[in-house]
Design a protein around this motif. Structure first.
Motif, PDB file in Angstrom:
ATOM      1  N   LYS A 189      38.773  31.511  36.767  1.00 56.33           N
ATOM      2  CA  LYS A 189      39.366  31.202  35.471  1.00 56.33           C
ATOM      3  C   LYS A 189      38.876  29.857  34.962  1.00 56.33           C
ATOM      4  O   LYS A 189      38.829  28.877  35.705  1.00 56.33           O
ATOM      5  CB  LYS A 189      40.893  31.174  35.570  1.00 56.33           C
ATOM      6  CG  LYS A 189      41.534  32.506  35.922  1.00 56.33           C
ATOM      7  CD  LYS A 189      43.051  32.359  36.000  1.00 56.33           C
ATOM      8  CE  LYS A 189      43.706  33.665  36.393  1.00 56.33           C
ATOM      9  NZ  LYS A 189      45.183  33.526  36.511  1.00 56.33           N
TER      10      LYS A 189
ATOM     11  N   GLU B 141      36.659  38.623  31.028  1.00 61.87           N
ATOM     12  CA  GLU B 141      37.872  38.740  30.230  1.00 61.87           C
ATOM     13  C   GLU B 141      38.151  37.418  29.533  1.00 61.87           C
ATOM     14  O   GLU B 141      37.742  36.343  29.995  1.00 61.87           O
ATOM     15  CB  GLU B 141      39.073  39.095  31.122  1.00 61.87           C
ATOM     16  CG  GLU B 141      38.900  40.372  31.916  1.00 61.87           C
ATOM     17  CD  GLU B 141      40.022  40.578  32.925  1.00 61.87           C
ATOM     18  OE1 GLU B 141      40.608  39.566  33.378  1.00 61.87           O
ATOM     19  OE2 GLU B 141      40.339  41.730  33.250  1.00 61.87           O
TER      20      GLU B 141
ATOM     21  N   ARG C 168      37.660  34.477  32.070  1.00 60.85           N
ATOM     22  CA  ARG C 168      37.746  34.787  33.497  1.00 60.85           C
ATOM     23  C   ARG C 168      36.593  35.702  33.903  1.00 60.85           C
ATOM     24  O   ARG C 168      36.320  36.709  33.246  1.00 60.85           O
ATOM     25  CB  ARG C 168      39.091  35.459  33.791  1.00 60.85           C
ATOM     26  CG  ARG C 168      39.247  35.957  35.223  1.00 60.85           C
ATOM     27  CD  ARG C 168      40.684  36.281  35.562  1.00 60.85           C
ATOM     28  NE  ARG C 168      41.221  37.413  34.822  1.00 60.85           N
ATOM     29  CZ  ARG C 168      42.495  37.802  34.864  1.00 60.85           C
ATOM     30  NH1 ARG C 168      43.365  37.102  35.586  1.00 60.85           N
ATOM     31  NH2 ARG C 168      42.900  38.843  34.181  1.00 60.85           N
ATOM     32  N   LEU C 169      35.928  35.347  34.989  1.00 64.65           N
ATOM     33  CA  LEU C 169      34.912  36.189  35.603  1.00 64.65           C
ATOM     34  C   LEU C 169      35.489  36.773  36.878  1.00 64.65           C
ATOM     35  O   LEU C 169      35.953  36.035  37.757  1.00 64.65           O
ATOM     36  CB  LEU C 169      33.655  35.384  35.949  1.00 64.65           C
ATOM     37  CG  LEU C 169      32.917  34.673  34.816  1.00 64.65           C
ATOM     38  CD1 LEU C 169      31.685  33.971  35.368  1.00 64.65           C
ATOM     39  CD2 LEU C 169      32.538  35.634  33.712  1.00 64.65           C
ATOM     40  N   VAL C 170      35.486  38.094  37.000  1.00 61.99           N
ATOM     41  CA  VAL C 170      35.924  38.764  38.218  1.00 61.99           C
ATOM     42  C   VAL C 170      34.685  39.129  39.013  1.00 61.99           C
ATOM     43  O   VAL C 170      33.805  39.844  38.514  1.00 61.99           O
ATOM     44  CB  VAL C 170      36.764  40.011  37.902  1.00 61.99           C
ATOM     45  CG1 VAL C 170      37.180  40.701  39.203  1.00 61.99           C
ATOM     46  CG2 VAL C 170      37.995  39.633  37.083  1.00 61.99           C
TER      47      VAL C 170
ATOM     48  N   TRP D 224      45.459  38.785  28.588  1.00 64.06           N
ATOM     49  CA  TRP D 224      44.056  38.985  28.937  1.00 64.06           C
ATOM     50  C   TRP D 224      43.475  40.211  28.232  1.00 64.06           C
ATOM     51  O   TRP D 224      44.118  41.244  28.150  1.00 64.06           O
ATOM     52  CB  TRP D 224      43.894  39.165  30.444  1.00 64.06           C
ATOM     53  CG  TRP D 224      44.133  37.899  31.210  1.00 64.06           C
ATOM     54  CD1 TRP D 224      45.256  37.552  31.892  1.00 64.06           C
ATOM     55  CD2 TRP D 224      43.234  36.800  31.344  1.00 64.06           C
ATOM     56  NE1 TRP D 224      45.113  36.306  32.450  1.00 64.06           N
ATOM     57  CE2 TRP D 224      43.876  35.824  32.136  1.00 64.06           C
ATOM     58  CE3 TRP D 224      41.938  36.552  30.888  1.00 64.06           C
ATOM     59  CZ2 TRP D 224      43.270  34.617  32.471  1.00 64.06           C
ATOM     60  CZ3 TRP D 224      41.332  35.351  31.219  1.00 64.06           C
ATOM     61  CH2 TRP D 224      41.991  34.397  32.005  1.00 64.06           C
TER      62      TRP D 224
ATOM     63  N   SER E  63      42.045  36.919  41.742  1.00 66.76           N
ATOM     64  CA  SER E  63      42.514  36.516  40.414  1.00 66.76           C
ATOM     65  C   SER E  63      41.369  36.224  39.455  1.00 66.76           C
ATOM     66  O   SER E  63      41.578  36.057  38.257  1.00 66.76           O
ATOM     67  CB  SER E  63      43.411  35.275  40.529  1.00 66.76           C
ATOM     68  OG  SER E  63      42.681  34.195  41.092  1.00 66.76           O
ATOM     69  N   GLY E  64      40.128  36.169  39.961  1.00 69.02           N
ATOM     70  CA  GLY E  64      38.992  35.866  39.100  1.00 69.02           C
ATOM     71  C   GLY E  64      38.760  34.371  38.989  1.00 69.02           C
ATOM     72  O   GLY E  64      39.621  33.546  39.316  1.00 69.02           O
TER      73      GLY E  64
ATOM     74  N   GLY F  79      37.446  34.552  43.380  1.00 68.65           N
ATOM     75  CA  GLY F  79      36.725  35.334  42.382  1.00 68.65           C
ATOM     76  C   GLY F  79      36.940  36.827  42.517  1.00 68.65           C
ATOM     77  O   GLY F  79      36.789  37.578  41.564  1.00 68.65           O
ATOM     78  N   GLN F  80      37.322  37.279  43.719  1.00 64.50           N
ATOM     79  CA  GLN F  80      37.510  38.703  43.931  1.00 64.50           C
ATOM     80  C   GLN F  80      38.964  39.134  43.743  1.00 64.50           C
ATOM     81  O   GLN F  80      39.276  40.309  43.784  1.00 64.50           O
ATOM     82  CB  GLN F  80      37.053  39.076  45.344  1.00 64.50           C
ATOM     83  CG  GLN F  80      35.543  38.971  45.524  1.00 64.50           C
ATOM     84  CD  GLN F  80      35.122  39.175  46.960  1.00 64.50           C
ATOM     85  OE1 GLN F  80      34.322  38.439  47.491  1.00 64.50           O
ATOM     86  NE2 GLN F  80      35.666  40.179  47.609  1.00 64.50           N
TER      87      GLN F  80
ATOM     88  N   GLN G 264      33.625  41.930  35.952  1.00 67.48           N
ATOM     89  CA  GLN G 264      34.320  41.950  34.665  1.00 67.48           C
ATOM     90  C   GLN G 264      34.278  40.571  34.030  1.00 67.48           C
ATOM     91  O   GLN G 264      34.195  39.552  34.718  1.00 67.48           O
ATOM     92  CB  GLN G 264      35.792  42.361  34.841  1.00 67.48           C
ATOM     93  CG  GLN G 264      36.005  43.779  35.295  1.00 67.48           C
ATOM     94  CD  GLN G 264      37.487  44.121  35.451  1.00 67.48           C
ATOM     95  OE1 GLN G 264      37.827  45.185  35.942  1.00 67.48           O
ATOM     96  NE2 GLN G 264      38.366  43.220  35.028  1.00 67.48           N
TER      97      GLN G 264
END
Length: 279
Positions: free
Chosen positions: A133, A54, A103-105, A66, A130-131, A127-128, A52
């Motif tokens: 940021k 965001e 944010r990259l998830v 978000w 809270s992502g 990363g898996q 994702q």
């Protein structure tokens, strides 16, 4: 984009695109583009499992700000995007305003292929959950502008080898991913302008950025004087197509669909195409 064989149908497509473009402009929208590029690292591949993307529209302390961006989950080998190349993650219409964070998830499928040709899974705990940021400074989207967030991923600093790992140990335990990403935020202010003759052809004008894998299309229409201008275009190489929306009088040459190729657009500059004849 493929031209249809029948002219009436060919004319209908750009008219529809131009109509959508005008609707977006009247609503006061802007366009948001997110790209990923990389600084080279000492690996054969570094693959990120991006689930994702965001952006945060409120103050950092507000957890409700978000907004999910339209992005299809995919794995990306960031080492393919060096020396000026970049991966287009997001290209979407967006409401004007300030962006505070991106944010990259990441999923569980990130990995590296080392110089030894072996695959090593990457542990990405933050990363898996809270992502990843990244704070944004002075990222303001304005009406009818394209705004780009360029995520500059530093492989050499982001992939960390455990000091106590030895050959024969579990390969999943060798590397950790601790992303170090620099964000370059900028308004994209390239443009195209020119005139058409005869002005009575009232053409729809499509600018198609052909220098990326999935071409972007931007549209407008020439006015009664034959003038047109497209603003907020990302840098790149374009082809520009002109579709007359009227027919020529019986005693004049017919209006033609015209395509001009190899047009270069540079940020902060407006490229003048001069006059284009549609006869």
């Amino acid at each position: 984009m493929k031209l249809l064989r029948l002219l009436p149908l060919a004319l209908a497509l750009p008219v529809a695109l131009a109509s959508c473009s005008k609707d977006n402009e009247s609503a006061g929208s802007s366009k948001l583009e997110v790209r990923l590029m990389d600084a080279p690292g000492d690996y054969q591949s570094v693959v990120l499992d991006v689930q994702q993307v965001e952006v945060h529209l409120q103050d950092e302390a507000n957890p409700d700000g978000w907004q999910l961006l339209p992005f299809k989950a995919q794995t990306i080998n960031v080492l393919e995007y060096v020396n000026g190349k970049s991966a287009l993650l997001v290209n979407t219409d967006f409401a004007p305003g300030d962006l505070k964070e991106i944010r990259l998830v990441l999923g569980s499928g990130s990995y590296v292929i080392g110089r030894d040709g072996q695959r090593y899974d990457l542990k990405t705990p933050s990363g898996q959950t809270s992502g990843v940021k990244l704070k944004l400074d002075q990222a303001t989207l304005r009406e009818r502008e394209t705004f780009q967030l360029l995520l500059d991923f530093d492989v050499a600093k982001s992939v960390v080898e455990r000091g106590n790992w030895k050959p024969g140990n579990d390969r999943k335990e060798r590397y950790l991913l601790k992303p170090v990403v620099r964000v370059v935020a900028q308004a994209i202010k390239g443009g195209l302008r020119g005139t058409v003759a005869p002005a009575a052809a009232l053409p729809q004008v499509l600018a198609i950025r052909s220098s990326i894998t999935v071409p972007d299309t931007f549209s407008t229409a020439a006015d009664a004087s034959g003038a047109y201008q497209l603003s907020g275009l990302p840098s790149g190489t374009y082809k520009v197509q002109f579709f007359p929306s009227t027919t020529a009088p019986a005693n004049q040459p017919a209006y033609k669909v015209v395509t001009r190729t190899g047009i270069t657009v540079t940020n902060e500059q407006v490229t003048d195409l001069g006059q284009t004849s549609l006869n």
